[in-house]
Scaffold this active site. Structure first.
Site, mmCIF file in Angstrom:
data_model
loop_
_atom_site.group_PDB
_atom_site.id
_atom_site.type_symbol
_atom_site.label_atom_id
_atom_site.label_comp_id
_atom_site.label_asym_id
_atom_site.label_seq_id
_atom_site.Cartn_x
_atom_site.Cartn_y
_atom_site.Cartn_z
ATOM 1 N N ARG A 1 -2.119 -12.548 -4.999
ATOM 2 C CA ARG A 1 -3.562 -12.377 -4.790
ATOM 3 C C ARG A 1 -4.188 -11.761 -6.030
ATOM 4 N NH1 ARG A 1 -3.466 -6.792 -4.550
ATOM 5 N NH2 ARG A 1 -1.640 -5.941 -3.532
ATOM 6 N N GLY B 1 0.808 -1.219 0.000
ATOM 7 C CA GLY B 1 0.000 0.000 0.000
ATOM 8 C C GLY B 1 0.845 1.275 0.000
ATOM 9 N N TYR C 1 17.148 3.831 -6.423
ATOM 10 C CA TYR C 1 15.962 4.493 -6.970
ATOM 11 C C TYR C 1 16.091 4.518 -8.491
ATOM 12 C CZ TYR C 1 12.432 7.963 -8.071
ATOM 13 O OH TYR C 1 11.348 8.606 -8.606
HETATM 14 P P1 ADP Z 1 -2.806 -3.438 -6.196
HETATM 15 O O1 ADP Z 1 -1.704 -3.515 -7.155
HETATM 16 O O2 ADP Z 1 -3.659 -4.635 -6.140
HETATM 17 O O3 ADP Z 1 -3.542 -2.227 -6.405
HETATM 18 P P2 ADP Z 1 -2.026 -2.118 -3.799
HETATM 19 O O4 ADP Z 1 -0.608 -1.963 -3.383
HETATM 20 O O5 ADP Z 1 -2.729 -0.915 -4.308
HETATM 21 O O6 ADP Z 1 -2.081 -3.333 -4.807
HETATM 22 O O7 ADP Z 1 -2.819 -2.712 -2.576
HETATM 23 C C1 ADP Z 1 -4.086 -3.249 -2.764
HETATM 24 C C2 ADP Z 1 -4.869 -3.090 -1.525
HETATM 25 O O8 ADP Z 1 -4.162 -3.694 -0.460
HETATM 26 C C3 ADP Z 1 -5.086 -1.682 -1.122
HETATM 27 O O9 ADP Z 1 -6.237 -1.158 -1.700
HETATM 28 C C4 ADP Z 1 -5.228 -1.813 0.363
HETATM 29 O O10 ADP Z 1 -6.571 -2.117 0.684
HETATM 30 C C5 ADP Z 1 -4.430 -3.017 0.717
HETATM 31 N N1 ADP Z 1 -3.207 -2.781 1.440
HETATM 32 C C6 ADP Z 1 -2.043 -3.424 1.250
HETATM 33 N N2 ADP Z 1 -1.151 -3.045 2.148
HETATM 34 C C7 ADP Z 1 -1.730 -2.123 2.927
HETATM 35 C C8 ADP Z 1 -1.324 -1.335 4.030
HETATM 36 N N3 ADP Z 1 -0.131 -1.415 4.559
HETATM 37 N N4 ADP Z 1 -2.184 -0.484 4.579
HETATM 38 C C9 ADP Z 1 -3.406 -0.375 4.081
HETATM 39 N N5 ADP Z 1 -3.861 -1.082 3.051
HETATM 40 C C10 ADP Z 1 -3.041 -1.956 2.472
HETATM 41 P P1 ADP Z 2 3.972 -1.662 -2.421
HETATM 42 O O1 ADP Z 2 4.228 -2.961 -1.765
HETATM 43 O O2 ADP Z 2 3.620 -0.597 -1.476
HETATM 44 O O3 ADP Z 2 3.077 -1.805 -3.594
HETATM 45 P P2 ADP Z 2 6.190 -1.503 -4.304
HETATM 46 O O4 ADP Z 2 7.527 -2.059 -3.984
HETATM 47 O O5 ADP Z 2 5.335 -2.305 -5.212
HETATM 48 O O6 ADP Z 2 5.442 -1.217 -2.949
HETATM 49 O O7 ADP Z 2 6.374 -0.038 -4.901
HETATM 50 C C1 ADP Z 2 5.265 0.813 -5.121
HETATM 51 C C2 ADP Z 2 5.680 1.983 -6.009
HETATM 52 O O8 ADP Z 2 6.741 2.728 -5.418
HETATM 53 C C3 ADP Z 2 6.213 1.594 -7.367
HETATM 54 O O9 ADP Z 2 5.189 1.363 -8.305
HETATM 55 C C4 ADP Z 2 7.052 2.814 -7.731
HETATM 56 O O10 ADP Z 2 6.267 3.874 -8.183
HETATM 57 C C5 ADP Z 2 7.672 3.190 -6.396
HETATM 58 N N1 ADP Z 2 8.976 2.501 -6.213
HETATM 59 C C6 ADP Z 2 9.210 1.433 -5.423
HETATM 60 N N2 ADP Z 2 10.499 1.051 -5.482
HETATM 61 C C7 ADP Z 2 11.110 1.886 -6.344
HETATM 62 C C8 ADP Z 2 12.455 2.026 -6.822
HETATM 63 N N3 ADP Z 2 13.418 1.226 -6.421
HETATM 64 N N4 ADP Z 2 12.705 3.010 -7.719
HETATM 65 C C9 ADP Z 2 11.733 3.843 -8.123
HETATM 66 N N5 ADP Z 2 10.467 3.785 -7.708
HETATM 67 C C10 ADP Z 2 10.141 2.818 -6.813
#
Ligand code: ADP
Ligand code: ADP
Ligand code: MG
Length: 503
Positions: A291, A163, A201
């Site tokens: 998921r 998230g 980054y």
């Molecule tokens: P997706 O790629 O499916 O959109 P997201 O990173 O947007 O994945 O997360 C999907 C959902 O997971 C969010 O809408 C939220 O409900 C939930 N979620 C995941 N991690 C968290 C978090 N740390 N706090 C709150 N919601 C979270």
């Molecule tokens: P989450 O579990 O919250 O979804 P992600 O690792 O999927 O976290 O990263 C969510 C977003 O954060 C990515 O889509 C990107 O926009 C930014 N991000 C994460 N890691 C990097 C990185 N190493 N360099 C640049 N952007 C990043």
């Protein structure tokens, strides 16, 4: 094998899963909290169980109770996204209790849930990963050494992340100490685990992810990619498929690598491999979501595969009915996440009762929503109230359809991000498909600010008058008996009586 499905979730995703169950003629069970007793998913399901202990109990995180209801009703459990969907202990509890969990196995959920583990696994499976550490970074001194070695800018990220939480971009050594502290405490608050690691980054990256589908017999296919670079605070707000950025040869490589890796780790059910792609089309594994993903509709629209249906059949032990060559990708699809937030006020949450709702419809429009006139959007849950997706035989047509659908979409009583999406659909760079993950903060927000500043005074007066008119309309809608103020309100009067029954 699966005779009933309980959805351990709420909102649009519960509705989404129930709809497929209805098509498959599988009876459904909803769970709900006290504040959600009027929610649409509760009315839609064949049976519904309240899981709140009292009026103040808003939690959906009740593994024991949910499992008990599943056993009593003889239902398999679909976790949706968020909540218990990536909770390996819950998946294991289900397994031990003989309840089918509609998702991958507990071990893979556990390993992919720790991002450093996922990085190790993917690297071992031959997937390029974002440069950085594969172990948690325990002290500031260690962080300093590693960050200098990787080279700034770097990202501090939570091992248990999700998230967009616990993530910090650090430009230089001076910023590191503060960011390290912040990232840790945010991770501790969000995940009960303050462990963090460091990634390079990637500058001006694209977030592109691959949807995979596999059965329990080693058959794995991909359903192509989704471009998810329209983000705010590292959270997706618009997604599309195919990506307008990725080149055919890069796509081919990414898809092949994703399928190969999933074969190696024995993945089954639906899953998503997220990648960062740099401007030179180099791609790096980011994380795997074990998921159903929020943005899965765009993939369904272009491949005509019902991902939820396949998840159910796979969990029941069926073989994948498709081979890769059976998947025909057609046209383009786009999804806008509609949030109960005020785009004119820094995206502040906008809870409240939806007074009027006119849903878009018509050709090539899909609405995944749990909203109805009379429903109260509460602060307790995710502010996303709907997902609007459109399809077109080309990207241009999908966008035109989205523009039209957004114009039709009326929600009064709360603020929503519909106007924000409309402006993006008219943005020149977006229309050309030229954007990366920095687009909203670096390009769009600035243009938007200019738009407001450069506003012709006459237009400003008209806008103010319109705003006043909208507010009056809302105030009128809020009143129990509508005052007769000319004929302008006639169409909303009818809507006031609309309940979920005519949804
Ligand atoms: P997706 O790629 O499916 O959109 P997201 O990173 O947007 O994945 O997360 C999907 C959902 O997971 C969010 O809408 C939220 O409900 C939930 N979620 C995941 N991690 C968290 C978090 N740390 N706090 C709150 N919601 C979270
Ligand atoms: P989450 O579990 O919250 O979804 P992600 O690792 O999927 O976290 O990263 C969510 C977003 O954060 C990515 O889509 C990107 O926009 C930014 N991000 C994460 N890691 C990097 C990185 N190493 N360099 C640049 N952007 C990043
Ligand atoms: Mg992610």
């Amino acid at each position: 094998m699966i005779k009933k499905v309980l959805v351990a979730n709420r909102g649009e995703i519960a509705m989404r899963i129930f709809r497929t169950c209805r098509v498959m003629r599988i009876p459904t069970v909803a769970i709900y909290t006290h504040v959600d007793r009027g929610a649409l998913h509760v009315r839609y399901a064949d049976a519904a169980y309240c899981i709140s202990e009292d009026e103040n109990d808003t939690s959906y995180l009740k593994p024991d109770l949910i499992l008990k209801i599943a056993r009593q009703t003889g239902a398999a459990i679909h976790p949706g996204y968020g909540f218990l969907s990536e909770n390996a202990d819950f998946a294991r509890q289900c397994e031990e209790a003989g309840v089918i969990f509609i998702g991958p196995g507990p071990d893979i959920i556990a390993r992919m849930g720790i991002k450093t583990e996922a990085r190790k696994i993917m690297e071992a499976a031959g997937v390029p990963i974002v440069p950085g550490t594969k172990e948690p970074v325990n002290s500031l001194e260690e962080a300093q050494t590693i960050a200098s070695a990787i080279g700034y800018p770097v990202m501090l990220k939570a091992l248990a992340g999700g998230g967009g939480k616990g993530m910090r971009l650090v430009h230089s050594g001076e910023e590191l100490a503060g960011a390290f502290r912040m990232s840790r405490s945010e991770a501790a608050n969000a995940f009960g685990n303050d462990a963090i690691y460091i990634e390079k980054y990637i500058e001006n990256p694209h977030h592109i992810e691959v949807q995979v589908l596999g059965d329990k017999y080693g058959n794995i296919i991909h359903l192509y990619e989704r471009e998810c670079s329209i983000q705010r605070r590292n959270q997706k707000v618009i997604e599309e498929s195919p990506s307008p950025f990725v080149k055919p040869e890069t796509r081919e490589k990414m898809l092949a690598v994703a399928v190969e890796a999933c074969k190696k780790i024995g993945y089954y059910s639906a899953g998503t491999l997220e990648f960062m792609i740099d401007k030179d089309q180099n791609f790096y594994f980011l994380e795997m979501n074990t998921r159903l993903q929020v943005e899965h509709p765009v993939t369904e629209e272009c491949t005509d595969v019902d991902i939820v249906r396949e998840m159910i059949l796979i969990a029941a032990g069926n073989r994948l009915p498709y081979k890769q060559e059976d998947i025909i990708f057609r046209g383009a699809a786009i999804e806008c996440r509609i949030y109960a937030e005020d785009p004119e006020n820094n995206f502040m949450p906008s809870p409240g009762v939806i007074k009027v709702r006119e849903a878009p419809a018509g050709r090539n429009v899909r609405l995944d929503s749990s909203a109805y006139a009379g429903f109260e959007v509460s602060l307790h849950y995710d502010p996303m109230i709907a997902k609007l997706s459109t399809w077109g035989s080309t990207r241009e047509q999908a966008i035109s359809n989205m523009n039209r659908a957004l114009l039709e979409y009326k929600i009064l009583g709360i603020k929503t991000t519909i106007p924000f999406h409309l402006r993006i659909m008219q943005n020149e760079a977006f229309l050309k498909g030229i954007y990366d993950t920095t687009f909203i903060e670096k390009v769009f927000d600035k243009e938007d600010l200019m738009r407001r500043r450069n506003c012709d005074p006459t237009i400003a007066v008209i806008a103010a008058a319109l705003k006043h008119y909208e507010e009056e309309k809302e105030a009128a809608a809020r009143a129990t008996t509508l005052p007769l103020v000319g004929e302008s309100l006639w169409k909303y009067y009818g809507k006031l009586k609309m309940t979920a029954n005519n949804y």
